[in-house]
Design an enzyme around this catalytic site. Sequence first.
Site, PDB file in Angstrom:
ATOM      1  N   ASP A 202       0.815  -1.202   0.000  1.00 46.03           N
ATOM      2  CA  ASP A 202       0.000   0.000   0.000  1.00 46.03           C
ATOM      3  C   ASP A 202       0.858   1.265   0.000  1.00 46.03           C
ATOM      4  O   ASP A 202       1.884   1.334   0.680  1.00 46.03           O
ATOM      5  CB  ASP A 202      -0.859  -0.035   1.279  1.00 46.03           C
ATOM      6  CG  ASP A 202      -1.872   1.077   1.359  1.00 46.03           C
ATOM      7  OD1 ASP A 202      -2.835   1.034   0.579  1.00 46.03           O
ATOM      8  OD2 ASP A 202      -1.712   1.973   2.203  1.00 46.03           O
ATOM      9  N   GLU A 265       1.568  -0.639  -4.929  1.00 42.70           N
ATOM     10  CA  GLU A 265       0.557   0.354  -5.311  1.00 42.70           C
ATOM     11  C   GLU A 265       1.283   1.663  -5.601  1.00 42.70           C
ATOM     12  O   GLU A 265       1.835   2.291  -4.701  1.00 42.70           O
ATOM     13  CB  GLU A 265      -0.461   0.582  -4.189  1.00 42.70           C
ATOM     14  CG  GLU A 265      -1.605   1.484  -4.673  1.00 42.70           C
ATOM     15  CD  GLU A 265      -2.260   2.342  -3.609  1.00 42.70           C
ATOM     16  OE1 GLU A 265      -3.388   2.781  -3.824  1.00 42.70           O
ATOM     17  OE2 GLU A 265      -1.632   2.593  -2.562  1.00 42.70           O
TER      18      GLU A 265
END
Length: 529
Positions: A202, A265
């Site tokens: 993330d 990401e």
Amino acid sequence: MSEDYRWWQRGIVYQIYPRSFMDANGDGVGDLAGIVHKLEYLRWLGIDAVWLSPIYPSPMADFGYDVSDFEAVDPMFGTLEDFDALIAAAHARGLEVILDYIPNHSSHRHPWFEEARASRDNPRRDWYLWRDPAADGGPPTNWLSNFGGSAWTRDPATDQYYYHAYLAEQPDLNWRNPALQEAMLGVLRFWLDRGVDGFRIDALRQIVKDERWRDNPPNPDWRPAQGPYQALLPVYTTDRPEVMALIGRMRQLADAYHDRVLIGELYLPLQRLVAYYGSNGSGVHLPFNFHLILRAWNARGIAALVDEYEAALPTGAWPNWVLGNHDQHRLASRIGPAQARLAAMLLLSLRGTPTLYYGDELGMQDVPIPPERVQDPWEKNVPGLGLGRDPERTPMQWDDTPHAGFSSAQPWLPVAADHGTVNVARQRVDPRSMLNLYRRLIELRRRNPALAVGAYRAMPGAGELLSYSRVAPGQRIAVALNFGPESLLWKPPNGPGRILLSTHLDRVDEPVRDAVELRGDEGLIIELP
Ligand code: GLC
């Protein structure tokens, strides 16, 4: 030939947003046991790996992206034993399991932060980012939170500010601190030892900030409709050079295990995105490529995108493509249901690992959320601009019962009004449904090495036509996609071919001689001699 490739190269990843996939315990929120119930469905669909959005203990300020314990499971989702059972059940079916890893921040309720904020000399103080107020008492820099407002919150107890790229409930971790680094690498080890097959990492572009704490410059192209965060160019808060060495450590650790994958990401322009492959396998295996979501949807633009991306890839780098996720409006809402079928064919015939977002295989659309049911903090902080992510996070539509077969209770987000017709049960038995299109495309990709791992070759296109071929030893497959509503003609480059699949699911084995007509919004996969 496909066997020469790793599972994360030849396979297809399916993103599950656990809160919304399947609720086995009847509390209106999805859980791990629910996912286990649906593994047979995923096998039927034909995907190879599931990525689970966060399942860790969390106060749920950002619905699991605010983690209060990186090495446990939130009771809402189940227990560690349930997790082990999920891994075993998935592996028994040949499915890999990818977890979300959130290195940029923790919850403000994480014991590390509670210690850090207790006093300036707490040993964990430096695990987060603390600065004195500016001369006027305000925040130390102009840095903005992705979710609106300043990225700095003043903590009265010690009279310093802490930095948070997202919510104040999500303080950023300090990756320059060696002990923090060790602790967070330990988190990877904890889950790898439990058998997970990889991580989606993330907010990776954000984990290091400028060591000189310089202000971000204004964005000359900013329009208020983009939201307040876009008002500055985040040059000192994202994509900093020091991040590659940290990724290198994560990669080294993952490589000590057999056949694991790291997916980053990374919302970045193509040239910067590909830098995250690193040199000589020191970066992530797959820097998530979101450009099919970010670019305008037309044949010429997408053709140019594919060419630019293919050209930008460093030697040995494996491509990947994404059409949707839990932060982006639903594909079928963005480009319309007819083009969503074309997009499925594009995604599943391009070179590179495809990632599907749960429900897109049904053509699920954004669900309008009445104001009193808004959950997403982004929508609450910056209302009215359409930034909220609840519409794309609604319950999976399994059948036509009141809660769509997702739960026996009222779900945490409303179920789509169209779930009576747009659902798995109905589409499974409809031979021309979106679901059966996805299944056929996946099957075709699996059966044909040219589609799974073959080379990509652009073919001439004009107007609304995008066409390319995929080539493997002894096999050439063409893809022709009509991005417009009018029919057009496509000519095979050398000699006759044979249609393998139409997005309309009504022409198979049709011979293609001098030219073939593509109806409006139609895509064809054609075997060439
Ligand atoms: C990532 C996640 C998003 C989350 C944010 C903060 O962008 O995909 O859902 O809100 O990070 O963790």
